[in-house]
Write a protein that holds these residues in place. Structure first.
Motif, PDB file in Angstrom:
ATOM      1  N   ARG A  93       0.826  -1.202   0.000  1.00 21.58           N
ATOM      2  CA  ARG A  93       0.000   0.000   0.000  1.00 21.58           C
ATOM      3  C   ARG A  93       0.864   1.257   0.000  1.00 21.58           C
ATOM      4  N   GLN A  94       1.903   1.260   0.826  1.00 19.39           N
ATOM      5  CA  GLN A  94       2.771   2.436   0.887  1.00 19.39           C
ATOM      6  C   GLN A  94       3.593   2.599  -0.388  1.00 19.39           C
ATOM      7  N   LEU A  95       4.091   1.485  -0.929  1.00 20.24           N
ATOM      8  CA  LEU A  95       4.880   1.566  -2.160  1.00 20.24           C
ATOM      9  C   LEU A  95       4.029   2.090  -3.309  1.00 20.24           C
ATOM     10  N   GLY A  96       2.777   1.611  -3.386  1.00 17.71           N
ATOM     11  CA  GLY A  96       1.884   2.100  -4.429  1.00 17.71           C
ATOM     12  C   GLY A  96       1.594   3.581  -4.308  1.00 17.71           C
ATOM     13  N   PHE A  97       1.556   4.083  -3.080  1.00 14.75           N
ATOM     14  CA  PHE A  97       1.278   5.512  -2.864  1.00 14.75           C
ATOM     15  C   PHE A  97       2.482   6.376  -3.245  1.00 14.75           C
ATOM     16  N   PHE A  98       3.689   5.941  -2.882  1.00 10.02           N
ATOM     17  CA  PHE A  98       4.866   6.788  -3.083  1.00 10.02           C
ATOM     18  C   PHE A  98       5.549   6.577  -4.434  1.00 10.02           C
ATOM     19  N   TRP A  99       5.296   5.454  -5.089  1.00 10.31           N
ATOM     20  CA  TRP A  99       5.984   5.178  -6.357  1.00 10.31           C
ATOM     21  C   TRP A  99       5.791   6.298  -7.387  1.00 10.31           C
ATOM     22  N   PRO A 100       4.560   6.762  -7.658  1.00 12.01           N
ATOM     23  CA  PRO A 100       4.410   7.839  -8.648  1.00 12.01           C
ATOM     24  C   PRO A 100       5.172   9.100  -8.271  1.00 12.01           C
ATOM     25  N   LYS A 101       5.301   9.380  -6.984  1.00  9.01           N
ATOM     26  CA  LYS A 101       6.002  10.592  -6.548  1.00  9.01           C
ATOM     27  C   LYS A 101       7.515  10.452  -6.648  1.00  9.01           C
ATOM     28  N   VAL A 102       8.017   9.268  -6.334  1.00  9.64           N
ATOM     29  CA  VAL A 102       9.466   9.079  -6.262  1.00  9.64           C
ATOM     30  C   VAL A 102      10.038   8.568  -7.582  1.00  9.64           C
ATOM     31  N   ILE A 103       9.380   7.600  -8.194  1.00 10.39           N
ATOM     32  CA  ILE A 103       9.887   6.979  -9.413  1.00 10.39           C
ATOM     33  C   ILE A 103       9.174   7.532 -10.641  1.00 10.39           C
ATOM     34  N   GLY A 104       7.853   7.709 -10.515  1.00  9.78           N
ATOM     35  CA  GLY A 104       7.037   8.157 -11.641  1.00  9.78           C
ATOM     36  C   GLY A 104       6.312   7.005 -12.293  1.00  9.78           C
ATOM     37  N   GLY A 105       5.074   7.269 -12.700  1.00  3.50           N
ATOM     38  CA  GLY A 105       4.275   6.236 -13.338  1.00  3.50           C
ATOM     39  C   GLY A 105       3.717   5.254 -12.335  1.00  3.50           C
ATOM     40  N   ALA A 106       3.142   4.180 -12.858  1.00  2.00           N
ATOM     41  CA  ALA A 106       2.544   3.157 -12.001  1.00  2.00           C
ATOM     42  C   ALA A 106       3.617   2.171 -11.540  1.00  2.00           C
ATOM     43  N   PRO A 107       3.440   1.568 -10.373  1.00  6.07           N
ATOM     44  CA  PRO A 107       4.409   0.563  -9.901  1.00  6.07           C
ATOM     45  C   PRO A 107       4.437  -0.633 -10.839  1.00  6.07           C
ATOM     46  N   PRO A 108       5.529  -1.356 -10.884  1.00  9.62           N
ATOM     47  CA  PRO A 108       5.609  -2.549 -11.729  1.00  9.62           C
ATOM     48  C   PRO A 108       4.594  -3.608 -11.290  1.00  9.62           C
ATOM     49  N   ARG A 109       4.253  -4.470 -12.213  1.00 11.48           N
ATOM     50  CA  ARG A 109       3.371  -5.583 -11.889  1.00 11.48           C
ATOM     51  C   ARG A 109       4.109  -6.561 -10.989  1.00 11.48           C
ATOM     52  N   ILE A 110       3.369  -7.161 -10.055  1.00 14.79           N
ATOM     53  CA  ILE A 110       3.984  -8.110  -9.130  1.00 14.79           C
ATOM     54  C   ILE A 110       3.915  -9.515  -9.718  1.00 14.79           C
ATOM     55  N   LEU A 111       5.025 -10.200  -9.672  1.00 18.94           N
ATOM     56  CA  LEU A 111       5.122 -11.575 -10.151  1.00 18.94           C
ATOM     57  C   LEU A 111       4.488 -12.486  -9.109  1.00 18.94           C
ATOM     58  N   GLU A 112       3.346 -13.070  -9.439  1.00 13.78           N
ATOM     59  CA  GLU A 112       2.622 -13.886  -8.469  1.00 13.78           C
ATOM     60  C   GLU A 112       3.404 -15.137  -8.086  1.00 13.78           C
ATOM     61  N   HIS A 113       4.060 -15.759  -9.074  1.00 13.67           N
ATOM     62  CA  HIS A 113       4.820 -16.978  -8.825  1.00 13.67           C
ATOM     63  C   HIS A 113       6.182 -16.861  -9.497  1.00 13.67           C
TER      64      HIS A 113
END
Length: 682
Positions: A93-113
Motif C-alpha cells: 500500500r505504501q509503495l503504491g502511494f509513493f511510487w508515482p512521486k518518487v519513481i514516476g508512473g505506475a508501480p511494476p506488476r507483481i510476479l505472483e509466482h
C-alpha cells in the motif's frame, strides 16, 4: 466499552500488557494465552485514554487471517481506523502511494509466482531443471532475499551457516541463478513480493521526505508473531520506526517453525539487549486447551535438549477444566490409519462436534491423499488447507458478482441475511446441503460460507447489506476467507495460528517427525517445535497416531517419533512381557500373546470412546493380560478370569471370545473395521 471495562475483561498479565502503552514492550506469549486479546485491548485502551490516535497505529502480522481477526476484534471493541495488515500488504500500500512521486508512473506488476522466471533463468545458465527443481530453487532465491543475502554474498553466507544448496546444484550455480533471475524480472518489468519490502525499505532509507511522511502518519507499531520476523522485515520495521521506541512485539520462541524461509527468533530473543529499557511481560495462562493437552505440550518442550541449549520455553498453565484423555494409537499401515482417523472423526461429528472444528494434521502435504479418500468414503466433508484460495474459486467469484449487483437495488427494509440468501439461491445455493459429494458439495460449501458470514455479521454488528459487501471486499482483498464447514486437512506448518476443538496428529513416525531432511541439531529442534505447535492447536480432543508400515502388507519397519519417547504410554504387555502363545488353563505366568492383547486393547478403546468412558472402566489391563495368556474358548473359561463378572460377561463375552478366536472382524470390534494393531489411551 469504557477504558475501565477494557481492563476488567483481562487477566492480570494481559492487563499489564494493556497498561504498557509506551514502548518498547516485549510480550512473550505462549500458545493459547490470549495474545491477540491482550494486544487489541492494549490498542483499544490507548485509544480510549487518548494516548493513541487510531490512524497513527500500525499493527502488522504474518497472515491475512490473523490481520482480519485483529481488525474484527478492534471493531468489536469500538475502535476503527487502526491499520492491521500483513507486512506485505502494508508495504504494498505504501509503495503504491509513493511510487508515482518518487519513481514516476505506475508501480511494476507483481510476479505472483517465481516458477516461470526461475525456469527461464536456469535455461539461460544451461541448468537442467524439472518442476521440483524449479520449486526448490525458487525457495532458495526467496530465502536469500528475505535474509538480505545478495548473489555476491550467497556462497560466503551459506558456508558460514552450513546451509546446503538445493539438491543437485552447488552454491556457485545458485549464486549465478540469483543474478539471472533478477535479470529476467528486470526485462519483464516485474517485481516479486520480496522486492516490495526491499524497495519500500530502500525508499524510506534514502528519501528523507518519504520517511518523514510515513513516520508522521504511524507513530505506534505492534508486531505479532515476532519470532518469525526475517532480516528483511526487520529492516523495513527499522525504517518505519526511524529510531523511535514506540514498538510492542509479541511472540513465542517455542513456535519458531519457519527458519527455512528466513524467519529467525533472533530479534525476539535479543529484543531486551537491543532495547535496554524494554518492559518484558509473560503470558502463560492457557485458555485454549485442556490440562491434558497443556501437560503434553509442556512435557514435550521440557525434553527438548538434555544439555539445556536455547531459551527456556514458557511453561503453560492450563485454565480450562479437565477434558478427555489424549489418544495414542498405532496402526498397521497408512491406509488403515486414514480409515481409523476418519471413523473417529465420524464419532465426534455424530456426538455434536462441527466438522469445521476438527483438523487432521500431518508433516508433509503428500500425506493428505489417504485422509481425503477415507473422509470422502465416510461421507464427511473436508477442505485441504493450502489448496485453491477461497476467493479464487469460480463459484465464489460468480457469487460475488451477483451480490455486488444486488447491492444497487437492495431493499433497505429487507434484512441483510434474507437478501444474501435470495441472491445465492439464484446462484445455485440451497438451504440444505446436496447429497452428492465431490465438486457439487464443495461448491455448496463455498456459498454456505458466504451465508455463514452474513449470519455472523448480522448477529455481531446488526450489519446492513452495504456493510456485508464492504466486509466481503475487504476479505477478498486480504484473502481472509470465511469459515467453510468441513474437516480441515493441513500440514503442521499451515496449521500455525489456527485452533480446533479436535485435532488428529497423524504420521508421527521417524522420518516424518522429525522429517528425514532434518540432519542438524537446529533442524531437529525446529521439528520438535513444529510438533509442539500441532499439539497446542487442540482445545479439547487430541489424538496422536502413526502407522508401522507405509503400504498394506508391507514390512512394519517404522517406529514412532523420538519426540514421543517418555510421553507415549507403554502397555506393560507389549513392552515387557513375552510374545509367544500360551496354552489355555493353568496358573498365570505373566507371559501372553502380545498381538492378542493389542487387539483386545483396541476393542476396549473403541467401546470406551463410544460410551464416553475411561478405558479402564470397560476392563482393566490385568484382565486383558489374563485373557491374552489363557485364551479362553468358552464363556465358563472366560468367567473364571478375574475381572469378568456376570455383567461384563453378558455384555462383552461373545465379542471377546470372537477376538480370541480370531473371527471378530467388524462385528467383534464395533464401528472399528480399521482397528489398529495397538491402541492405548493415556
Amino acid at each position: 466499552m469504557s477504558a475501565d471495562d477494557l481492563l476488567d475483561a483481562l487477566d492480570p498479565d494481559q492487563r499489564e500488557v494493556a497498561l504498557a502503552l509506551a514502548g518498547p514492550v516485549c510480550v512473550l506469549a505462549g500458545a493459547g494465552t490470549g495474545k491477540t486479546r491482550a494486544i487489541t485491548h492494549r490498542i483499544a485502551y490507548g485509544v480510549r485514554t487518548g494516548v493513541y490516535r487510531p490512524s497513527a497505529v500500525l499493527a502488522v502480522t504474518f497472515t491475512a487471517r490473523a490481520a482480519g481477526e485483529m481488525r474484527t476484534r478492534l471493531r468489536e471493541l469500538g475502535v476503527g481506523g487502526v491499520q492491521a495488515r500483513t507486512f506485505h500488504a502494508a508495504a504494498l500500500r505504501q509503495l503504491g502511494f509513493f511510487w508515482p512521486k518518487v519513481i514516476g508512473g505506475a508501480p511494476p506488476r507483481i510476479l505472483e509466482h517465481k516458477a516461470t522466471a526461475i525456469a527461464e533463468a536456469a535455461s539461460r545458465l544451461g541448468l537442467d531443471v524439472d518442476r521440483l527443481a524449479v520449486r526448490d530453487l525458487a525457495s532458495e532465491v526467496e530465502w536469500s532475499k528475505v535474509s538480505l543475502v545478495t548473489a555476491d554474498d550467497y556462497v560466503r553466507a551459506t558456508a558460514a551457516i552450513d546451509r546446503p544448496a538445493p539438491s543437485g546444484y552447488d552454491h556457485q550455480a545458485v549464486a549465478r541463478l540469483i543474478t539471472a533471475y533478477e535479470d529476467v524480472k528486470t526485462e519483464r518489468g516485474v517485481i516479486d513480493f520480496e522486492d516490495v519490502l526491499l524497495m519500500l525499505g530502500d525508499m524510506l532509507h534514502s528519501r528523507r521526505d518519504v520517511a518523514e511522511e510515513v513516520r508522521a502518519q504511524y507513530r505506534h507499531f505492534v508486531v505479532d508473531e515476532y519470532q518469525d520476523v526475517s532480516p528483511l522485515q526487520q529492516f523495513l520495521l527499522d525504517q518505519w520506526l526511524g529510531g523511535r521506541q514506540e514498538l510492542c512485539v509479541v511472540g513465542d520462541p517455542s513456535q519458531t517453525i519457519y527458519s527455512f524461509t528466513g524467519a529467525t527468533p533472533h530479534h525476539l530473543l535479543t529484543f531486551r539487549s537491543q532495547h535496554p529499557t524494554a518492559q518484558v511481560i509473560r503470558l502463560v495462562r492457557d485458555y485454549r486447551s485442556t490440562p491434558q493437552v497443556v501437560s503434553l505440550a509442556n512435557r514435550l518442550l521440557a525434553r527438548r535438549d538434555a544439555r539445556g541449549r536455547g531459551a527456556a520455553p514458557l511453561e503453560l498453565v492450563a485454565q480450562r477444566p479437565d477434558g478427555p484423555p489424549i489418544g495414542f494409537t498405532v496402526y498397521d499401515d497408512d491406509d488403515v490409519e486414514a480409515t481409523g482417523v476418519a471413523q473417529r472423526v465420524a464419532r465426534l461429528v455424530a456426538a455434536g462436534t462441527r466438522p469445521s472444528e476438527i483438523a487432521v494434521l500431518y508433516r508433509t502435504n503428500a500425506q493428505s491423499e489417504p485422509f481425503e479418500q477415507a473422509l470422502a468414503a465416510a461421507g464427511i466433508g473436508y477442505l485441504v488447507r493450502g489448496g485453491e484460495r477461497f476467493f479464487a474459486r469460480r463459484e465464489v467469484r460468480d457469487a460475488m458478482v451477483l451480490l455486488r449487483g444486488a447491492g444497487r437495488s437492495a431493499d433497505a427494509e429487507t434484512p441483510m441475511v434474507e437478501t444474501v440468501r435470495d441472491v445465492l439461491l439464484s446462484a445455485g445455493w440451497s438451504p440444505e446441503p446436496p447429497a452428492a459429494r465431490g465438486a457439487v458439495r464443495e461448491r455448496w460449501e463455498s456459498m454456505q460460507a458466504l451465508v455463514g458470514l452474513a449470519d455472523d455479521l448480522a448477529a455481531r454488528f446488526q450489519a446492513s447489506y452495504a456493510d456485508f459487501l464492504t466486509e466481503l471486499d475487504e476479505r477478498a482483498s486480504a484473502q481472509h476467507a470465511p469459515t467453510v464447514e468441513g474437516v480441515t486437512l493441513a500440514s503442521l506448518h499451515a496449521a500455525k495460528g489456527l485452533e480446533w476443538d479436535a485435532v488428529f496428529l497423524a504420521g508421527l513416525s521417524e522420518g516424518l517427525m522429525p522429517i528425514s531432511l532434518a540432519e542438524t541439531d537446529a533442524a531437529v529442534a525446529e521439528e520438535r517445535r513444529l510438533l509442539y505447535v500441532g499439539i497446542t492447536r487442540a482445545r479439547e480432543h487430541l489424538e496422536l497416531s502413526f502407522a508401522r508400515s507405509r503400504t498394506p502388507g508391507g514390512r512394519a519397519t517404522r517406529r514412532r517419533s523420538r519426540f514421543l519417547d517418555g510421553l507415549w504410554p507403554e502397555p506393560a504387555a507389549a513392552s515387557s512381557r513375552g510374545r509367544g502363545r500360551v496354552a489355555r488353563g493353568g496358573p498365570l505366568t505373566g507371559e501372553f500373546d502380545a498381538g492378542l492383547y493389542d487387539r483386545l486393547a483396541s476393542w476396549r478403546s473403541g467401546v470406551a470412546v463410544d460410551a464416553g468412558l475411561p478405558a479402564f472402566t470397560v476392563l482393566v489391563d490385568r484382565t486383558l493380560e489374563a485373557i491374552a495368556e489363557l485364551r479362553p474358548a468358552t464363556l465358563p473359561e472366560l468367567a473364571a478370569i478375574k475381572g469378568m463378572g456376570p455383567a461384563k460377561l453378558a455384555q462383552y463375552g461373545a465379542t471377546i471370545l470372537a477376538i480370541v478366536a480370531g473371527t471378530a472382524g467388524t462385528a467383534g470390534v464395533p464401528e472399528r473395521s480399521a482397528a489398529p494393531s495397538g491402541s492405548w489411551v493415556d
